[in-house]
Write a protein that holds these residues in place. Structure first.
Motif, PDB file in Angstrom:
ATOM      1  N   VAL A 120      -2.774  43.204  30.140  1.00 41.63           N
ATOM      2  CA  VAL A 120      -3.813  43.918  29.393  1.00 41.63           C
ATOM      3  C   VAL A 120      -4.843  44.420  30.396  1.00 41.63           C
ATOM      4  CG1 VAL A 120      -5.614  43.723  27.649  1.00 41.63           C
ATOM      5  CG2 VAL A 120      -3.453  42.493  27.358  1.00 41.63           C
ATOM      6  N   PRO A 121      -5.104  45.727  30.456  1.00 40.60           N
ATOM      7  CA  PRO A 121      -6.029  46.257  31.464  1.00 40.60           C
ATOM      8  C   PRO A 121      -7.392  45.582  31.424  1.00 40.60           C
ATOM      9  CG  PRO A 121      -4.858  48.049  30.375  1.00 40.60           C
ATOM     10  CD  PRO A 121      -4.510  46.802  29.628  1.00 40.60           C
ATOM     11  N   GLY A 122      -7.858  45.121  32.585  1.00 39.77           N
ATOM     12  CA  GLY A 122      -9.174  44.518  32.701  1.00 39.77           C
ATOM     13  C   GLY A 122      -9.221  43.022  32.541  1.00 39.77           C
ATOM     14  N   PHE A 158     -11.206  36.201  31.876  1.00 41.06           N
ATOM     15  CA  PHE A 158     -12.340  37.085  32.141  1.00 41.06           C
ATOM     16  C   PHE A 158     -12.021  38.466  31.590  1.00 41.06           C
ATOM     17  CE2 PHE A 158     -12.421  33.843  35.381  1.00 41.06           C
ATOM     18  CZ  PHE A 158     -13.761  33.559  35.590  1.00 41.06           C
ATOM     19  N   LEU A 159     -13.025  39.105  30.952  1.00 45.88           N
ATOM     20  CA  LEU A 159     -12.851  40.454  30.422  1.00 45.88           C
ATOM     21  C   LEU A 159     -14.206  41.017  30.014  1.00 45.88           C
ATOM     22  CD1 LEU A 159     -11.021  42.792  29.285  1.00 45.88           C
ATOM     23  CD2 LEU A 159     -10.991  41.539  27.125  1.00 45.88           C
ATOM     24  N   ARG A 160     -14.446  42.281  30.309  1.00 51.91           N
ATOM     25  CA  ARG A 160     -15.605  43.036  29.825  1.00 51.91           C
ATOM     26  C   ARG A 160     -16.938  42.285  29.983  1.00 51.91           C
ATOM     27  NH1 ARG A 160     -14.520  47.384  24.989  1.00 51.91           N
ATOM     28  NH2 ARG A 160     -13.240  48.736  26.303  1.00 51.91           N
ATOM     29  N   GLY A 161     -17.223  41.827  31.181  1.00 54.76           N
ATOM     30  CA  GLY A 161     -18.485  41.174  31.433  1.00 54.76           C
ATOM     31  C   GLY A 161     -18.579  39.763  30.905  1.00 54.76           C
ATOM     32  N   PHE A 162     -17.467  39.171  30.483  1.00 50.52           N
ATOM     33  CA  PHE A 162     -17.448  37.812  29.976  1.00 50.52           C
ATOM     34  C   PHE A 162     -16.696  36.893  30.938  1.00 50.52           C
ATOM     35  CE2 PHE A 162     -18.125  39.993  25.948  1.00 50.52           C
ATOM     36  CZ  PHE A 162     -18.899  39.105  25.209  1.00 50.52           C
ATOM     37  N   THR A 197      -7.648  53.346  33.359  1.00 52.66           N
ATOM     38  CA  THR A 197      -6.268  52.927  33.584  1.00 52.66           C
ATOM     39  C   THR A 197      -5.418  54.139  33.941  1.00 52.66           C
ATOM     40  OG1 THR A 197      -5.476  53.236  31.313  1.00 52.66           O
ATOM     41  CG2 THR A 197      -6.546  51.134  31.828  1.00 52.66           C
ATOM     42  N   LEU A 198      -4.425  53.900  34.772  1.00 52.25           N
ATOM     43  CA  LEU A 198      -3.470  54.936  35.171  1.00 52.25           C
ATOM     44  C   LEU A 198      -2.072  54.366  35.111  1.00 52.25           C
ATOM     45  CD1 LEU A 198      -2.712  57.710  36.490  1.00 52.25           C
ATOM     46  CD2 LEU A 198      -3.003  56.556  38.708  1.00 52.25           C
ATOM     47  N   ARG A 199      -1.173  55.075  34.453  1.00 50.97           N
ATOM     48  CA  ARG A 199       0.243  54.745  34.440  1.00 50.97           C
ATOM     49  C   ARG A 199       1.010  56.004  34.839  1.00 50.97           C
ATOM     50  NH1 ARG A 199      -2.141  50.818  34.210  1.00 50.97           N
ATOM     51  NH2 ARG A 199      -2.060  49.073  32.721  1.00 50.97           N
ATOM     52  N   GLU A 242     -17.920  41.049  37.008  1.00 51.28           N
ATOM     53  CA  GLU A 242     -18.556  42.336  37.288  1.00 51.28           C
ATOM     54  C   GLU A 242     -17.551  43.402  37.709  1.00 51.28           C
ATOM     55  OE1 GLU A 242     -21.660  41.708  40.132  1.00 51.28           O
ATOM     56  OE2 GLU A 242     -22.594  40.094  38.986  1.00 51.28           O
ATOM     57  N   THR A 243     -16.565  43.017  38.503  1.00 55.88           N
ATOM     58  CA  THR A 243     -15.586  43.976  39.012  1.00 55.88           C
ATOM     59  C   THR A 243     -14.186  43.382  38.927  1.00 55.88           C
ATOM     60  OG1 THR A 243     -17.220  44.776  40.611  1.00 55.88           O
ATOM     61  CG2 THR A 243     -14.937  45.444  40.954  1.00 55.88           C
ATOM     62  N   ALA A 244     -13.264  44.142  38.393  1.00 56.97           N
ATOM     63  CA  ALA A 244     -11.858  43.732  38.357  1.00 56.97           C
ATOM     64  C   ALA A 244     -10.995  44.953  38.623  1.00 56.97           C
ATOM     65  CB  ALA A 244     -11.490  43.109  37.021  1.00 56.97           C
ATOM     66  N   VAL A 245     -10.087  44.826  39.572  1.00 58.97           N
ATOM     67  CA  VAL A 245      -9.152  45.903  39.903  1.00 58.97           C
ATOM     68  C   VAL A 245      -7.761  45.294  40.007  1.00 58.97           C
ATOM     69  CG1 VAL A 245      -8.482  47.662  41.584  1.00 58.97           C
ATOM     70  CG2 VAL A 245     -10.906  47.200  41.172  1.00 58.97           C
ATOM     71  N   SER A 246      -6.799  45.934  39.394  1.00 58.93           N
ATOM     72  CA  SER A 246      -5.411  45.510  39.546  1.00 58.93           C
ATOM     73  C   SER A 246      -4.546  46.738  39.783  1.00 58.93           C
ATOM     74  CB  SER A 246      -4.922  44.744  38.319  1.00 58.93           C
ATOM     75  OG  SER A 246      -4.928  45.566  37.174  1.00 58.93           O
TER      76      SER A 246
END
Length: 680
Positions: free
Chosen positions: A59-61, A77-81, A528-530, A567-571
């Motif tokens: 799931v993105p993020g 972790f998700l959306r500032g949580f 998101t990019l696919r 604060e920051t998440a990149v996959s």
């Protein structure tokens, strides 16, 4: 067209199907927001998974980590949580809720260790409080998973790895006419990289019967899961820096736990041009004993601070929904409505002080009964070829009864009551071109609090008066998004979002009390990019930036940062397939975050790189290789900042009122696993 939209959304929600396929990603003409969709099976099945819960990182993020033994629920972790073990992120498997309210360890506990990833037929997700179908725990988002009803062929798979890891999975199905039986058995053991062996022992079984066609059918599923383990909880950074403790060392070799989950569920659906109907019901028998020690000898210098959290419950539930085409003011539309009920009969939810897993003091011992009744309706209207929108309203009523059995403070903390909430939702979609759409969504949602906090009058640790909290807490969110999808090869989405909560109240299962939190505000952007430029290559990229702050005046000595908020998440991921060979590389980056409200102490960033490959030797034998933490990073799965004291610090007189420090749980080192699958 609208009925097609509705059915596509129903597929995303995983109706029980006989056909062996997964849901398509939400796309132009079917999605109602930029942050909803369904993960393509190639994506979540190809990625290496250190633990079953890692599947939600599709799931993105979303980031899933672990700060204890592998029998414990993940940290999300998700959306500032920092979602802890599931609060504000609702999960469903096979039509059954995973999150547990009024749980022994934490509100919204979502333990996915019973999941068998190879059987998952689809992962759909929605983020934000904009959807009437989603209620409790879904403020940040939700994910729904289901199992295949039929498999291509029976198989047996053996996986071996470092640290005495071994796993055996056998699964198969048999179809006669329109009737199918599917069964799976999983056995797993591991010691992990820890100096105190984890000694994980896990058994898992699934049996499903399904019958019907694509237009009408049902399934009945039984699941059984049992696990026990020894845990290495987070340890103080100061001991590691001083060379007194290894990164993979433990300060209490008796931490750990055991859990069991039995369930029986059924799903039924009927699809026709006149409308679509779904109904499901479930019963779950659940138990857990969890032994933890996070502060060592701070609170009890003689016996230590280990505690046990126990949970024994039965969960019952049912839900039904119906959607049908209609006309509103001459415009085509779809009317959807439904009802849900969940009842938790918690025979024992307790907190004990322990030493070496032996109880010496009871903090709380409660019997709880709670029921959540929900109804909702939504009207979708196609205003023109380019405009569509929806309005929805959801109503929830929570009734609860708490019986405190601890003799000193239990009677004063008993009680019963109810709380209710109405949550409107709305969305508007504009089709700019056949390849791109713009979305605007807004809505209110909620999460429930542990109902023991709604009846409490006395702090069971100190005997001082305690303030009661509301059982339901409202949140308000909005989002603007864009989706570009010129074909099946390329999909790009972006979303700007906001979410405000009336309070960040948290029930502290470790202390048996409720921690009062202030109102909060979160803001963020996601993309998101696919991209699949050819049949051999597939690229994925997700990025999320979030800002989380308390609202209002900060208390003296405090600040407005929400501690441990992501604060920051990149996959990023790449999948390469050529003939019988498949290889994938996955990267996950989680940036630094505040560990206290003043932002004085910040966590370190973590970067994780995983590699996986599969080679089909012939039609029967497939060999696999997974390498976790390929770069050998020494990052941490989790970091906290709080006070603790070790036995040595108490003996030397250095403890005082506690030593504030980072407490970390390291990522596992580079780990190699090999597997062989034999298809019959």
């Amino acid at each position: 067209m609208l009925l097609g939209i509705s059915w596509a959304q129903a597929q995303t929600g995983h109706l029980p199907e006989i056909e062996v396929r997964g849901p398509r990603d939400a796309s132009i003409g079917t999605a109602n927001s930029a942050s909803e969709g369904a993960v393509e099976r190639e994506s979540y099945q190809s990625r290496p998974k250190l633990r079953p819960g890692d599947i939600v990182e599709a799931v993105p993020g979303v980031v899933a980590t672990q700060h204890s033994g592998d029998g414990k629920a993940n940290q999300y972790f998700l959306r500032g949580f920092n979602l802890d073990h599931g609060t504000d992120f609702a999960m469903w498997v096979g039509g059954m809720p995973v999150n547990m309210p009024t749980h022994g360890h934490g509100q919204g506990w979502a333990d996915l260790n019973f999941l068998i990833p190879e059987l998952v037929s689809g992962v759909s997700y929605r983020k934000g409080p904009y959807f009437v179908q989603n209620g409790d725990f879904s403020l940040a988002g939700s994910a729904s998973m289901d199992y295949f009803s039929a498999l291509d062929a029976p198989f047996a798979e053996l996986t071996l790895g470092a640290d005495n890891y071994r796993r055996l999975l056998a699964a198969g199905s048999r179809t006669v006419d329109d009737q199918t039986w599917m069964a799976a058995l999983e056995l797993q053991g591991s010691d992990g990289p820890w100096q105190v062996p984890e000694n994980l022992r896990k058994a898992n079984a699934v049996l499903r019967y399904s019958q019907g066609s694509q237009s009408r059918g049902f399934n009945v599923t039984g699941m059984a899961y049992k696990s026990d383990w020894t845990a290495t909880d987070q340890v103080p950074q100061r001991l590691i820096d001083a060379g007194q403790l290894d990164r993979y060392g433990s300060l209490n070799a008796s931490d750990g736990g055991n859990t069991r989950r039995l369930s029986l569920s059924g799903q039924w659906f009927d699809k026709s041009p006149q409308g679509q109907t779904q109904a499901s019901a479930y019963a779950i028998d659940y138990r857990m004993d969890l032994f933890s020690d996070f502060t060592y000898f701070l609170n009890n210098p003689q016996l230590g601070d280990q505690f046990e959290q126990a949970d024994r419950r039965r969960v019952f539930g049912a839900q039904a929904s119906h959607s049908r085409p209609n006309t509103i003011g001459g415009q085509s539309g779809i009317l959807s409505f439904g009802a849900q009920w969940r009842g938790d009969r918690i025979g024992n939810v307790s907190l004990y002080n322990t030493q070496l897993r032996q109880r010496h003091d009871t903090v709380r011992d409660d019997k709880v009964s709670q029921d959540l009744f929900s109804v909702y309706g939504e009207q979708l209207v196609q205003f023109s070829d380019r405009w569509r929108g929806y309005l929805g309203l959801r109503g929830d009523l929570l009734r609860y009864d708490v019986l405190g059995r601890e003799p000193v403070y239990g009677p004063g903390n008993s009680g019963n009551g109810s709380d209710s909430i109405l949550t409107p939702k709305a969305g508007l979609v504009f089709t700019v071109t056949p390849e791109q759409e713009l979305y605007l969504n807004a809505g209110t949602g909620y999460h429930s609090n542990d109902v023991r906090g709604a009846t409490i009058t006395v702090d069971p640790q100190s005997g001082l008066p305690a303030e009661r909290v509301p059982a339901l807490v409202k949140g308000r969110g909005a989002e603007a998004g864009w989706r570009y999808s010129p074909g099946e090869q390329l999909s790009l989405t972006t979303a700007l979002w906001m979410l405000d909560l009336d309070s960040e109240l948290v029930y502290l299962g470790d202390a048996g009390t409720t921690e009062a939190g202030r109102p909060s505000a979160r803001r963020g952007i996601e993309a998101t990019l696919r991209w699949a430029p050819s049949s051999q290559w597939r690229f994925e990229l997700d990025g999320a930036l979030s800002r989380a702050r308390f609202r209002g005046q900060a208390p003296e000595g405090g600040g407005n940062h929400i501690d441990n908020a992501i604060e920051t998440a990149v996959s990023a991921g790449v999948i390469w397939t050529r003939g019988p060979l498949m290889a994938t590389l996955r990267l996950r980056y989680m940036g630094p975050r505040a560990l206290d409200t003043t932002n004085t102490v910040r966590s370190s960033a973590t970067t994780l790189l995983n590699f996986g490959s599969r080679y089909a030797v012939n039609k029967h034998l497939t060999l696999g290789l997974d390498v976790f933490n390929l770069a050998g990073s020494q990052g941490n799965d989790i970091e906290y900042y709080y006070a603790s004291c070790t036995a040595g610090e108490v003996a030397s007189g250095a403890c005082g009122s506690g030593i504030d420090d980072r407490h970390i749980h390291p990522m596992e080192p580079r780990t190699v696993r090999v597997n062989a699958r034999w298809t019959f």
